[in-house]
Design a protein around this motif. Structure first.
Motif, PDB file in Angstrom:
ATOM      1  N   GLU A 258      12.926  14.482 -26.435  1.00  0.00           N
ATOM      2  CA  GLU A 258      11.555  13.691 -26.100  1.00  0.00           C
ATOM      3  C   GLU A 258      10.838  14.350 -24.960  1.00  0.00           C
ATOM      4  N   ASN A 259      11.762  14.553 -23.903  1.00  0.00           N
ATOM      5  CA  ASN A 259      11.266  14.994 -22.763  1.00  0.00           C
ATOM      6  C   ASN A 259      10.502  16.388 -23.004  1.00  0.00           C
TER       7      ASN A 259
ATOM      8  N   GLU B   3       6.648  16.857 -24.770  1.00  0.00           N
ATOM      9  CA  GLU B   3       5.529  16.424 -24.082  1.00  0.00           C
ATOM     10  C   GLU B   3       5.234  17.167 -22.808  1.00  0.00           C
TER      11      GLU B   3
ATOM     12  N   TYR C  92       3.031  15.273 -20.828  1.00  0.00           N
ATOM     13  CA  TYR C  92       2.472  14.096 -20.157  1.00  0.00           C
ATOM     14  C   TYR C  92       2.910  14.017 -18.769  1.00  0.00           C
ATOM     15  N   HIS C  93       4.170  14.415 -18.681  1.00  0.00           N
ATOM     16  CA  HIS C  93       4.849  13.941 -17.368  1.00  0.00           C
ATOM     17  C   HIS C  93       4.654  15.397 -16.429  1.00  0.00           C
TER      18      HIS C  93
ATOM     19  N   THR D  63       2.695  15.288 -12.687  1.00  0.00           N
ATOM     20  CA  THR D  63       3.066  14.749 -11.434  1.00  0.00           C
ATOM     21  C   THR D  63       4.590  15.222 -11.107  1.00  0.00           C
ATOM     22  N   ASN D  64       5.249  15.986 -12.142  1.00  0.00           N
ATOM     23  CA  ASN D  64       6.646  16.060 -11.836  1.00  0.00           C
ATOM     24  C   ASN D  64       7.095  17.605 -11.960  1.00  0.00           C
TER      25      ASN D  64
ATOM     26  N   GLY E 162      -2.563  18.060 -23.592  1.00  0.00           N
ATOM     27  CA  GLY E 162      -3.278  16.997 -24.260  1.00  0.00           C
ATOM     28  C   GLY E 162      -4.091  15.977 -23.124  1.00  0.00           C
TER      29      GLY E 162
ATOM     30  N   LEU F 243      14.131  12.640 -14.805  1.00  0.00           N
ATOM     31  CA  LEU F 243      13.596  12.041 -15.562  1.00  0.00           C
ATOM     32  C   LEU F 243      14.019  11.341 -16.801  1.00  0.00           C
TER      33      LEU F 243
ATOM     34  N   LEU G 114      16.418   8.538 -15.744  1.00  0.00           N
ATOM     35  CA  LEU G 114      15.689   7.413 -15.563  1.00  0.00           C
ATOM     36  C   LEU G 114      15.274   6.495 -17.097  1.00  0.00           C
ATOM     37  N   CYS G 115      15.173   7.295 -17.950  1.00  0.00           N
ATOM     38  CA  CYS G 115      14.834   6.813 -19.375  1.00  0.00           C
ATOM     39  C   CYS G 115      16.070   6.013 -19.775  1.00  0.00           C
TER      40      CYS G 115
ATOM     41  N   THR H  10      -1.094  12.720 -25.775  1.00  0.00           N
ATOM     42  CA  THR H  10      -0.136  13.692 -25.277  1.00  0.00           C
ATOM     43  C   THR H  10       1.116  13.760 -25.824  1.00  0.00           C
TER      44      THR H  10
END
Ligand code: FES
Ligand code: FES
Ligand code: FES
Ligand code: FE
Ligand code: FE
Ligand code: FE
Lengths: 419, 419, 419
Positions: free
Chosen positions: B199-200, B203, B205-206, B209-210, B224, B376, B379-380, B398
């Protein structure tokens, strides 16, 4: 009645012999631990920390109860709130540091942003159909008992917290927890089931041979004894000790310090016990020289000579309130065979380390005592693993509180799963 | 229809909300992981490595998929073959090194000896009744997609590998994987379920910032965005980016480099996606200065300015083909909560380290990016453990590819276990 | 017969092919290991150590069989006794050191005190209703076979221990175990199921290529061979070796040393095998130069040239008795995939290290051999994990004893759980 089918847990509960330690699976089984987490730690008020852990607005402290991570925050109005530490987007852990200070809670993954009331106030790219108001942080019940923080994971927490607060509050209030700071925190992992850690705490039968440091300020007669085993000399001493307590209680209560025993360890859902007891020697504190460890006394105390107030709660805490400092303990299961024992030493918030108190002097008695207890807990855990283990009898003279803890535990479990 | 009894896994599959992340057991449960290993990793084409891993006759490379250890060998005719890495005598692991070169495969226990076609050619002391021909190594299906090696553990592998090969082959071929060498391999264990790693990856989307390093050569508009959240300035930029892509695709395809998006992420059993995208800055490579990391270009390329071709396959890989090097990733579950991310950097096989390329410059962007993603993913995983976790909504702008990956996963599982 | 429902374990037992290794779950499954602990290690005589482990009155040695911890003590009358190492109060482990010397057994928790006969002789504060006589230590069956200690956890141990003792005793007695001391003990954790460790020990098919040190004093023809694979030269040598054994046996038995093979590995509940075999080279000992490692010989031996007496027992031991020292091995399961291999080297109790023997010379052959075997066991464990593992055929010429061990195991399990 019909002989209805029962779950193994119900059978295990029925197997418990009064006055005896638990059948082995209660100390060993991951399934029982799961039930403990669901019914004991999931449905009762759990002591986690103190208000000074989140002293200022924006302060965040993370407490984990089993698999549940809780963010305790002080909001901009000074109110303490608690939320599940899980982002509502893809579930990332929101806060990773044990303690931090923030303006808002910002998820590290995709930057969803929550304010200190838990509202989702920002989320990029989610499109027009997305409702921010449905994606706020999930709240957790939290209560402060004169600065001691208890959380409850149930939807409907036990209502008798109020009664505990009403009766215990006046004992604790004079020590003014809210006006302290955490001088030191120790986290140790005890190699045993959390109930063995609690049992260990609920008796001092083992103190004489195992706790050379702790027993310095304590009177041995306070540990319990079997009258019929005493000689005349012992009997006279024990009687003198009884008189001392009666006299002390009267004096302390005249000074506005509630001191007499209250014991609701197996009579309330939110179970507790308290008593203020005299100290030996200089009689000021739980230190190796029995003198105060911190020059700045707590609350409005003019002298540290006010004995030691002990508070026990169930399922998972105990606390010692002295004139100069407080030591507070929480037990949190890690798995069926390991438990986190967290100890905090609190002193006046204006006390300065190295000036008003010496950290080693403040902490040495209980750091040593915790290590000794941890080893004893480990011995019981090892023993319980043996197929030859068999529940043994508690001493009717020195292990009454252990028995009450276990009675409470069995009763609370039976309440939720039947027996 | 009758309300037939279903397995918990079937129930879980039915619980999945469209457009949302999965219910927690899909990320946590050892039973679900076992089903993933049986139905996803046991029945689909799994990307494991590249032909340069077994460049010469006699080269052996070991790949483990869950509990299955596979020996990939290049035989004396130059053909790549795969066998179960288990001796047919008493089951000893045959090859223990991850890479080695051999004449025959000799078991370390009692020296049973197999040739590179898997035939048992020697076994001492077995007596006259013993049939060597019944004790050859068990073969595993293996296919090369222009040098990318895929294995399938099923007896009858999905037939649409051929379609993938036919459509993807022309995109990959110009980068000539077979003519490369593995300049570096990194194995990291991500602290999360393999699906969270996937999943990471699906996308960006992260990314903003990362991934400070990764985003240097990438255009932010490629990640996106939600049109309705943009101001006029953003909208103009996004439009320009769209035009750039159209123009680049036309140019590259005119030069013989297929570039247009193909997306079969939730429409085929052997699912894949590809697209060639422009790079920012110097536009040559995934490096911190966006210039080529290796002087010797791949294939017949005269210039490295040909964007970055990305290929995604399901269940477990992604790849970036640049003009000067290739980065290729495989994800392999270790248990429900840990996954192996293996990354290989390929350069022209004649490139010389220190002369044609600097290893740190070649690898720094993705080494850093992998570490960031790993955190990340962790964290999930931590969040999913909380009873408060609840599947959250994917961004329709996204996280479309995340949704497709999960759709594919749920569909493939349902195909094998019912829903 | 009716097709009665069977447990999975019964099904597994039925799946075993004669002459083949076991189905994978026997090497992997925690449930099978639990059954092994219950039926094999819980109901048979288990070799744990030697009388010299508790040489003097008050000596205590702790042996763990699975979750059962056993205290073996020598009481004041010189008798060896065994008790469960669990306090009868709250179940603390009583003795924590592997070896110690005590007057009484005192629990570290609340000081309950047991004498060396296991009687509870002291317990504070228990009140007048408490019966000390009901709270003695629980005994464990223990037997000494000429100094080798076997315990049995069953209420009713197998009665054929007596037969083993009667037949094996005369072989072992001349080496006088009781008059030795433990010169060295090595504990290693083998990365495999205990049955793989036992299988490895029951054949020397693997010795030629894996044990360069061990094979120095051994004759290769002793490992077994397939006659039809031999040429004339081999055949002649094998014949000479057979004659040598016959001659040696006759000579040794004339000297009062029973030497002829007894094999009851799959014919008795308390299964065993023994044989005295000639040694190559100087023929004195299991050392690198095949000379005696210890100047003080065992028993009344005048010369060390008396071959090597080997004893195998089931489920878990083997022993090599030389003229100058003894090496004795026990295998204890730790979990389904790990086993403790404990090796002790015994020499004459008056032998002085550095004077009569050099520790490195004494131990080097078997320390090296154990490490080699441990690695081989690990390879089989890894192989068994693969879904591609399939039980393979034992050599009818070199793996007969492996087959007998497995036959015994399957038979004993079937006896207790049905088949
Ligand atoms: S998981 Fe928190 S913002 Fe995406
Ligand atoms: S296990 Fe491979 S040769 Fe015996
Ligand atoms: S547990 Fe042994 S004396 Fe209490
Ligand atoms: Fe204690
Ligand atoms: Fe990323
Ligand atoms: Fe060996």
């Amino acid at each position: 009645m019909l002989d209805l089918p029962t779950t193994p847990l119900q059978q295990l509960l029925r197997q418990r012999l009064p006055g005896h330690s638990l059948p082995a699976p209660f100390y060993l089984s991951p399934e029982v631990l799961e039930a403990d987490m669901a019914h004991i730690f999931g449905k009762h008020w759990i002591y986690v920390g103190v208000e000074p852990d989140v002293a200022e607005a924006g302060d965040v402290a993370i407490f984990d109860i089993g698999k549940t991570s809780i963010a305790v925050v002080r909001d901009d109005d000074g109110e303490v709130r608690a939320f599940h530490n899980v982002c509502r987007h893809r579930g990332a852990r929101l806060v990773t540091d044990e303690k931090t200070t923030v303006g808002n809670l910002v998820c590290p993954y995709h930057s969803w942003t929550y304010n200190l009331a838990g509202d989702l106030i920002h989320a990029d790219h989610m499109g027009p159909g997305f409702k921010r108001s449905c994606h706020g942080l999930k709240p957790v019940h939290i209560r402060s008992l004169e600065g001691l923080l208890f959380v409850c994971l149930a939807d409907e927490p036990p209502v008798d917290f109020d009664e505990m607060a009403r009766r215990l509050g006046p004992y604790i209030a004079p020590h003014n927890v809210r006006n302290t700071k955490v001088a030191f925190q120790s986290d140790i992992i005890e190699p045993g089931n959390w109930k063995l850690t609690m049992e260990n705490n609920r008796e001092c039968y083992h103190c004489g041979t195992n706790h050379p440091e702790l027993t310095v300020p304590l009177f041995a007669y306070g540990f319990g004894f079997s009258p019929e085993e005493m000689d005349e000399f012992d009997r006279a001493n024990a009687e003198r000790y009884g008189c001392l307590i009666t006299k002390n209680h009267a004096e302390w209560e005249a000074e506005g310090l509630p001191s007499r025993e209250i014991d609701e360890l197996d009579t309330m859902v939110t179970a507790f016990r308290t008593e203020r007891l005299p100290l030996d020697g200089e009689g000021e504190s739980h230190t190796l020289d029995t003198k105060a460890a911190c020059k700045k006394l707590l609350g409005d105390f003019a002298s540290a000579k006010l004995g030691g107030l002990s508070v026990w709660t169930q399922p998972n805490s105990w606390h010692h309130f002295l004139g100069d400092h407080i030591v507070t303990f929480s037990v949190l299961p890690l798995d069926a065979e390991r438990s986190l024992l967290r100890t905090k030493w609190l002193v006046h918030k204006d006390a300065v380390e190295g000036v008003d108190y010496d950290l080693e002097n403040l902490t040495s008695v209980w750091l040593a005592t915790n290590d000794q207890d941890s080893e004893l807990v480990g011995l019981c855990q090892q023993g319980a693993r043996s197929p030859a283990y068999e529940p043994g009898p508690y001493s009717p003279n020195t292990e009454m509180l252990v028995d009450k803890f276990i009675n409470w535990y069995v009763g609370r479990m039976a309440e939720h799963v039947g027996r």
